[in-house]
Structure formats: C-alpha cells, structure tokens
Design a protein around this motif. Structure first.
Motif, PDB file in Angstrom:
ATOM      1  N   LEU A 477       0.833  -1.204   0.000  1.00 13.35           N
ATOM      2  CA  LEU A 477       0.000   0.000   0.000  1.00 13.35           C
ATOM      3  C   LEU A 477       0.866   1.251   0.000  1.00 13.35           C
ATOM      4  O   LEU A 477       0.557   2.227  -0.711  1.00 13.35           O
ATOM      5  CB  LEU A 477      -0.943   0.005   1.203  1.00 13.35           C
ATOM      6  CG  LEU A 477      -1.892   1.198   1.259  1.00 13.35           C
ATOM      7  CD1 LEU A 477      -2.823   1.222   0.048  1.00 13.35           C
ATOM      8  CD2 LEU A 477      -2.705   1.193   2.542  1.00 13.35           C
ATOM      9  N   ASP A 478       1.951   1.232   0.765  1.00 11.88           N
ATOM     10  CA  ASP A 478       2.875   2.389   0.767  1.00 11.88           C
ATOM     11  C   ASP A 478       3.397   2.661  -0.643  1.00 11.88           C
ATOM     12  O   ASP A 478       3.462   3.821  -1.091  1.00 11.88           O
ATOM     13  CB  ASP A 478       4.038   2.145   1.723  1.00 11.88           C
ATOM     14  CG  ASP A 478       3.609   2.176   3.192  1.00 11.88           C
ATOM     15  OD1 ASP A 478       2.500   2.676   3.472  1.00 11.88           O
ATOM     16  OD2 ASP A 478       4.375   1.674   4.034  1.00 11.88           O
ATOM     17  N   ALA A 479       3.777   1.589  -1.336  1.00 12.31           N
ATOM     18  CA  ALA A 479       4.316   1.751  -2.700  1.00 12.31           C
ATOM     19  C   ALA A 479       3.250   2.263  -3.650  1.00 12.31           C
ATOM     20  O   ALA A 479       3.516   3.130  -4.494  1.00 12.31           O
ATOM     21  CB  ALA A 479       4.859   0.412  -3.198  1.00 12.31           C
ATOM     22  N   LEU A 480       2.021   1.771  -3.520  1.00  8.00           N
ATOM     23  CA  LEU A 480       0.932   2.223  -4.389  1.00  8.00           C
ATOM     24  C   LEU A 480       0.623   3.691  -4.150  1.00  8.00           C
ATOM     25  O   LEU A 480       0.349   4.461  -5.080  1.00  8.00           O
ATOM     26  CB  LEU A 480      -0.308   1.377  -4.162  1.00  8.00           C
ATOM     27  CG  LEU A 480      -0.233  -0.057  -4.690  1.00  8.00           C
ATOM     28  CD1 LEU A 480      -1.443  -0.858  -4.206  1.00  8.00           C
ATOM     29  CD2 LEU A 480      -0.191  -0.061  -6.211  1.00  8.00           C
ATOM     30  N   GLN A 481       0.653   4.121  -2.882  1.00  6.85           N
ATOM     31  CA  GLN A 481       0.310   5.494  -2.576  1.00  6.85           C
ATOM     32  C   GLN A 481       1.433   6.468  -2.975  1.00  6.85           C
ATOM     33  O   GLN A 481       1.199   7.664  -3.037  1.00  6.85           O
ATOM     34  CB  GLN A 481      -0.025   5.614  -1.100  1.00  6.85           C
ATOM     35  CG  GLN A 481      -1.342   4.915  -0.752  1.00  6.85           C
ATOM     36  CD  GLN A 481      -1.706   4.968   0.720  1.00  6.85           C
ATOM     37  OE1 GLN A 481      -0.834   5.031   1.593  1.00  6.85           O
ATOM     38  NE2 GLN A 481      -2.993   4.954   1.012  1.00  6.85           N
TER      39      GLN A 481
END
Length: 483
Positions: A477-481
């Motif tokens: 999720l961190d990478a997607l955001q």
C-alpha cells in the motif's frame, strides 16, 4: 485492479488486505470482482448470491457484502456448462460457447454495478479472474483487461513465487498483452516468498530492467491462515485430532467452506475422500453440498458410498447431509424441469423418509435460530440457505424430526427446518455454515460423539488472518500510494 499471472496467485487475499488497510486509514472502500467462477458462494444482505471471496473481502472492508461486489457469478454444473448468476439472481444455465456470446450483455451488468459502487465508496479494489494472458478469452473480456480498459483502471500484477517460474510468469504475461494493456500495469507483486530476500534481489533488478516496471512488494508466505477458499479444496488438513470425520470430495462439491471450523478444531481429524480412494472408518460422515446433486449422487453410488453409509450406521456411526447431501439422504430426487440437466428422477440413499423436487427458483436467505436436538436443545445457530429444491416428508410419519428452528427475512414466523431420523443417527439440513457458530458446532459434535471442551471461533480466526495479511501488505500500500 489486482490481476494475477495464474489462478490462485493470491489476488483474493491481496484485495482483502488492501481493503482492510484502507479501512484502517478511514477510507470508505469496497471490493469488486466483475466475473467469478466458483462453487463456494455467500448470501448477501440484499438477498443475492456472490462468490465467497467477495464476502470475505467485504468483511475486510468492514461493510456488508452486496451483489454489486460480484455482479457475474458462474457456478459450473459440468465441464462445459454453468449456472449464470447476474446481480445475485439466476439468469440461465449456459454452455461455455453460449456464455462467450452472452458476455456483451454481462458487461452491461458489470458496468452498472461498478457505477453504483463508485457513487457509494471512495475507493474500489477490483479482483481479476484467472489471468489476463488467456488470449483465447480476450474478445469480449469482462474479467481482466477488458474491464480495466473499459473503466480506465490501473492494474497491479501478482505472481506466486512458491510455484516457481515467477519471472517467466511476469514476462510471459506481459508479452501476451496489447501495448495499451501493458502500459496499464503499474507494477508487480511477488507473493508467498520464503527464504533470504538477498538471494531474490538480483532477479528483482533483472525483472525491472527487462520490463521497465517496478516490483512494488514481495509478500511473505504466511502459514496457518484461516480464510474462506474461493473454490478449490485446500490440500492441507488437520490430522492431529482423534475424532475422525470424512467428507466425500464429489465432483461438483459446493460450499466446502462449511467444514472450515471443523478443520480448525484441535480434536477433529477431517479428511476429504477423493475418487477411487479407500474409504476409511470414521466417527462421522458428512455429505456436502453439490451444484449437480443427481450427478454427484450417481458418482457416490458408483464409488460404493451406499454400502459405506449403511455399514457405518450399522456400527453406530453418525451421518450429516448438508444441502445437496441432505437431498441425497432421502428416497427420491425429482427434477421434472431439467434444472440440473436432463429431466428425470433419481433414487436417493433412502436413509431419511423425505423426497425432494428440484425447482426453478433458488432459495437464498440468511437465517438464525436454535438447535432442536442433543442433550441440551436450544443452542444458537446461524447460517444461510442456497438451494434449488423443496424437500418434504415422504409420508405422514413420526420417523422424521426437525433439526433447527429458524427465522429469516423470507418467513414472518419461525419455521422448523431439516430432518432427523428417529434413531438419532442421521441429520439432514439445508443450513450452510452450521458449524461456524461455536455453540451449534459444539452441539453437533457432541451429538456425533465427540467429548471435548474445545471451541472454535471461526469468525475470530478469520479476523485475525485478515489482519495478518493486511500487516504483510503495508509495504505494498505504501508503494501504491507513492505512485
């Protein structure tokens, strides 16, 4: 949208994890799978039927499951045919070639569901089906890139490294896609990794150089997850318990998630018995639900289960039939309308004095109530009904007793459900999920002969597993955001 290089790559769990993580952040999020093919299903609050995985994902998002989350559900009834369910209701039974032509109509239902979800939620996490590399299914595709292109949705691609060949899966999948579809993929996710990440890093660099796309996350292999299976029977089984339960793995077994709580019970040894396998002795035999009851009944009769059941009962064993298994325990299954194939009638196992007529209308409802059997009747139970058929006593008799007293939205008053033999050895019921409630499960197992103080809270185990996969997906999720 989360797509996979193969079936069972981990799409369902990644969607559930992202739903839970966004929910933790206060985002109003919903899951969606445009088209699902599965025999494990759930009943929604709006009285429809969706894939079991989407019900789990809704639970992860802390919202009630709705038919818009899985607008097209295909339930295979043969190798080439399936029941087609649109917006939770049966539309038709179709052969594969006919459905391929019907997909243009199905896409309209899918897009209507997507638009309704857009109006209600801030974010939608969409699950693909199978693999976008299935070029034979590209025309009129509604499950993968066809849908992503229609709604202009970015895609992440998941592969299971535990199967081997993960880099070939990614590169090969990309090679099968059009230029616009390749551009739609924003990154890769490697699932079920175990080992030293340093040994993987050269491969990650090679993959990024070859494709120009980032590896967004490497997710660990998590053991001991208690999550509802989308379709296939999980191969790992609890063999530590002393109380043996056997379940025939019939060809069209449906909703085998009924047995998840039993598989998690420390004192139970539950085994699925496949075709042509030796049928071992057991304390309890459970006949499961079926998408094609008459055909699966014929299969069991060919495999010798008629003799096994009678011998098992003669030596004092107990038997439970759930849904299709309940119908099989009776004297007759009549299909005058050809609901499951050619019209006709089949003789059941004749162990309960009931007969079933298959109907063209499917009964779908969530129910709750109490148990009417055992030494302390009144234990609570809850579950759901999904069946096409009406079962009645074959004659006025005192030899068949009810199993549960239930109430649901389709009944103004409580109603008695199921059938129990007068000798108290056999129970049949349409109630899916009867083992999920700890009180009912304990009562059923005590009735079957297990003496145990252990209780399995399946809901708590499921919730713990959702949080485990969510925690593992925080880097994703961190990478997607950051994209």
């Amino acid at each position: 949208m989360v797509q996979g290089t193969t079936s069972d790559a981990g799409k369902s769990t990644v969607v559930a994890a992202l739903c839970r993580l966004l929910q933790r952040q206060g985002v109003c999020v919903a899951p969606m799978k445009p088209q699902n093919m599965a025999l494990n299903s759930a009943v929604t609050a709006d009285g429809g039927e969706i894939g079991r995985a989407q019900a789990l994902q809704a639970l992860a998002a802390c919202i009630p499951p709705h038919t818009d989350m899985n607008p097209v559900l295909l339930k295979p009834s043969s190798d080439t045919g399936a029941q087609v369910i649109i917006h939770g209701k049966v539309r038709a039974d179709m052969q594969a070639r006919d459905y391929d032509q019907y997909k243009t109509m199905a896409m309209q239902a899918v897009l209507a569901s997507y638009q309704r979800l857009q109006m209600r939620y801030q974010a939608i996490i969409i699950e693909g089906a199978g693999s976008p590399a299935e070029v034979n299914l590209r025309e009129r595709d509604i499950a993968n890139m066809g849908f992503a292109e229609a709604v202009d949705c970015p895609v992440i691609l998941v592969a299971d490294i535990d199967r081997g060949g993960v880099f070939a899966h990614f590169v090969g999948t990309l090679a099968c896609l059009s230029a616009s579809e390749q551009q739609r993929i924003v990154g890769f996710v490697i699932n079920r990794f175990r080992g030293d990440i340093r040994l993987l890093e050269p491969g990650l660099r090679w993959l990024e150089q070859q494709t120009g796309k980032p590896v967004l996350a490497v997710l660990p292999y998590l053991h001991g997850l208690q999550l509802d299976a989308e379709d296939a029977i999980e191969s790992s089984q609890n063999r530590s318990g002393q109380f043996r339960i056997i379940v025939p793995a019939i060809p069209r077994i449906a909703n085998h998630t009924d047995f998840d709580a039993l598989r998690a019970h420390p004192d139970v040894d539950l085994q699925f018995i496949g075709p042509d396998c030796t049928i071992p002795p057991a304390d309890l035999i459970i006949l499961p639900g079926s998408k094609n009851t008459r055909a699966d009944l014929a299969f069991l009769q060919q495999q010798g289960w008629q003799q096994t059941l009678r011998r098992h009962l003669r030596y004092g064993g107990k038997v439970i039939g759930i849904c299709g298994g309940y119908q099989m325990l009776g004297q007759v299954i009549d299909d005058p309308h050809g609901v499951e194939g050619a019209p006709g009638m089949s003789e059941g196992f004749g162990l309960l004095e009931i007969r079933t007529e298959l109907t063209q209308e499917k009964r779908l409802q969530q129910v709750s109530g109490i148990c009417l059997f055992g030494q302390t009747p009144g234990a609570t139970v809850q579950g759901y009904e999904i069946h096409m058929g009406v079962t009645t006593a074959s004659r006025i008799s005192q030899n068949t007793l009810p199993v549960f007293r239930l109430h649901g939205k389709d009944a103004a008053l409580p109603f008695d459900e199921g059938a129990r033999s007068a000798d108290d050895q056999i129970i049949g019921s349409y109630l899916h999920g009867m083992f999920d409630d700890p009180a009912a499960s304990a009562e059923l197992l005590a009735w079957a002969g297990l003496r145990s103080d252990a209780r399995v809270d399946l809901a708590a185990l499921r919730e713990h597993s959702i949080n485990r996969i969510a925690d593992a997906c925080i880097p994703l999720l961190d990478a997607l955001q950051r994209l």
